[in-house]
Write a protein that holds these residues in place. Structure first.
Motif, short mmCIF file in Angstrom:
data_model
loop_
_atom_site.label_atom_id
_atom_site.label_comp_id
_atom_site.label_asym_id
_atom_site.label_seq_id
_atom_site.Cartn_x
_atom_site.Cartn_y
_atom_site.Cartn_z
N THR A 62 48.83 66.71 -24.02
CA THR A 62 48.22 66.05 -22.86
C THR A 62 46.70 66.05 -22.89
OG1 THR A 62 50.14 66.69 -21.52
CG2 THR A 62 48.16 66.00 -20.33
N TYR A 63 46.08 67.12 -23.33
CA TYR A 63 44.63 67.25 -23.27
C TYR A 63 44.03 67.53 -24.64
CZ TYR A 63 45.49 67.85 -18.25
OH TYR A 63 45.88 67.68 -16.96
N THR A 64 42.72 67.21 -24.79
CA THR A 64 42.00 67.54 -26.03
C THR A 64 40.64 68.17 -25.75
OG1 THR A 64 41.05 65.30 -26.14
CG2 THR A 64 43.11 65.69 -27.34
N GLY A 65 40.28 68.31 -24.48
CA GLY A 65 38.95 68.82 -24.14
C GLY A 65 38.68 70.22 -24.68
N GLN A 198 45.34 73.64 -27.90
CA GLN A 198 44.10 72.94 -28.19
C GLN A 198 43.21 73.73 -29.16
OE1 GLN A 198 43.60 69.84 -26.84
NE2 GLN A 198 45.67 70.17 -26.12
N LYS A 199 43.35 75.05 -29.12
CA LYS A 199 42.49 75.87 -29.97
C LYS A 199 42.79 75.64 -31.44
CE LYS A 199 42.51 78.80 -26.02
NZ LYS A 199 43.32 79.72 -25.24
N THR A 200 44.06 75.50 -31.77
CA THR A 200 44.43 75.22 -33.17
C THR A 200 44.00 73.82 -33.56
OG1 THR A 200 46.30 76.74 -33.06
CG2 THR A 200 46.37 75.06 -34.77
N MET A 201 44.17 72.87 -32.66
CA MET A 201 43.71 71.50 -32.95
C MET A 201 42.22 71.50 -33.25
SD MET A 201 45.63 69.33 -29.97
CE MET A 201 47.35 69.68 -29.51
N GLY A 202 41.45 72.25 -32.46
CA GLY A 202 40.01 72.31 -32.68
C GLY A 202 39.64 72.93 -34.01
N VAL A 203 40.38 73.99 -34.39
CA VAL A 203 40.09 74.68 -35.65
C VAL A 203 40.41 73.79 -36.85
CG1 VAL A 203 40.86 76.58 -37.12
CG2 VAL A 203 40.29 77.02 -34.73
N THR A 277 41.24 74.32 -17.95
CA THR A 277 41.55 73.30 -18.94
C THR A 277 40.87 71.98 -18.59
OG1 THR A 277 43.69 74.32 -19.43
CG2 THR A 277 43.41 72.03 -20.09
N MET A 278 40.91 71.62 -17.32
CA MET A 278 40.24 70.40 -16.87
C MET A 278 38.73 70.48 -17.08
SD MET A 278 42.73 68.49 -15.97
CE MET A 278 41.90 67.15 -15.14
N LEU A 279 38.19 71.71 -17.03
CA LEU A 279 36.76 71.91 -17.29
C LEU A 279 36.44 71.99 -18.78
CD1 LEU A 279 35.98 74.57 -14.50
CD2 LEU A 279 35.34 72.15 -14.50
N LYS A 280 37.49 71.84 -19.63
CA LYS A 280 37.36 71.87 -21.09
C LYS A 280 36.95 73.25 -21.61
CE LYS A 280 36.05 66.97 -21.25
NZ LYS A 280 35.05 65.98 -21.72
#
Length: 339
Positions: A62-65, A198-203, A277-280
């Motif tokens: 749902t999110y990527t922030g 999201q943390k793994t996606m970012g890494v 999460t909404m605050l990224k």
């Protein structure tokens, strides 16, 4: 024949390690989302894990922030030399720490582990100048503030809920809140996937950019679709495995949990995780959920909480980031010699 250069081989290792971290994160943190609902028998363990797996998957897509924050604000992927080895060292340290704390049944933070790992590996590779201190401190502030807010919100929510049902028969209250726990556990699982995956996606995206395998303009940080899908699925699969050692700690060893207190803790933590999460901003779902449980318990009776165990958990929280940073820096030194 495909190009099997050292960089490609290291990239493959990074992706495998990142997805392994996400899988381990799934079973390591499953307990956070479902422990209270299992301990109050609102859900059977099997049903709880199925629900957690589904909503972790949906939340992760749902999110990527948060992914952009992890991948771009700790260190600059466009300036990071030997970035693939940096990411590999960070993941190795985070996975080792997650496995150690899982084995001993201590609900430590996967978020602290990966953030400490990225920072420590970057410092090991290029010194403290490689760290974006402003972005890193923003992340650390969120990690510190979110559990405090969760404790306070948990304390307040249980007070409000208790007052609302003060004149309701005890057995009716239990039945109603067991049903409500199904909803709160679902929301909590969704928020966990939305923040933690999201943390793994970012890494992974950090590795792709720093290794030159993904071309974007400086300042851009777009998560490829295959990275989103693979990270989400890895976490969902890990969640389906479950983490029974930590469920025992979260679901009963901290305090005796009743349906009303379980619902209040779940609601409080899901709300806090969703807001951050909404605050990224990445938060430790482990810290937030545990703090919510502690806040709920402290509002009823101070001696309702087993503060000795809570103190042991707090020590783990405090040492996770520096320990994984040092471990990642050491891993980088070793990998840089052999890779």
């Amino acid at each position: 024949m495909p190009d099997l250069s050292p960089e490609v081989i290291i990239l493959v290792l990074v992706v495998i390690m990142a997805l392994s971290f996400d899988f381990i994160n799934g079973f390591h943190d499953t307990a956070n989302a479902i422990a209270t609902s299992v301990s109050t028998r609102a859900l059977s363990p099997r049903t709880a894990i199925i629900i957690a797996s589904i909503f972790n998957l949906v939340g992760a897509l749902t999110y990527t922030g948060v992914a952009k924050t992890i991948g771009g604000k700790i260190t600059d992927p466009f300036k990071l030399e030997n970035g693939l080895v940096v990411v590999l060292a960070a993941l190795t340290a985070a996975i080792l720490w997650n496995l150690i704390t899982w084995w001993f049944g201590i609900p430590s933070s996967s978020s602290h582990a990966i953030i400490g790992g990225v920072a420590g590996a970057a410092v090991g590779a290029a010194g403290f100048g490689s760290i974006n201190m402003e972005g890193f401190l923003d992340i650390v502030k969120a990690l510190i503030i979110s559990p405090i807010v969760a404790f306070v919100i948990g304390f307040i929510v249980i007070k409000i809920v208790s007052r609302l049902v003060a004149n309701t028969a005890y057995h009716k209250t239990n039945r109603s809140f067991r049903f409500l726990q199904v909803l709160s556990a679902s929301w909590q699982s969704f928020s966990h996937g939305a923040n933690d995956a999201q943390k793994t996606m970012g890494v992974i995206t950090l590795a792709l950019l720093s290794g030159g395998f993904l071309h974007q303009a400086p300042g851009e940080f777009i998560i490829p679709l295959w990275v989103k899908l693979s990270a989400a699925l890895a976490m969902a699969l890990g969640t389906s495995v479950g983490g029974w050692r930590i469920i025992k700690t979260m679901g009963g060893k901290i305090m005796k949990i009743k349906p009303i207190s379980g619902f209040s803790a779940d609601l409080s933590s899901a709300l806090i995780i969703t807001i951050f999460t909404m605050l990224k901003l990445p938060v430790s779902t482990t810290h937030v959920i545990t703090s919510s449980i502690l806040g709920v318990g402290a509002s009823q009776k101070l001696n309702a909480v087993k503060w000795g165990l809570a103190g042991r958990i707090l020590v783990t929280w405090v040492i996770t980031l520096p320990v994984t940073a040092l471990l990642a820096a050491a891993c980088y030194v070793v990998f840089d010699v052999f890779l």
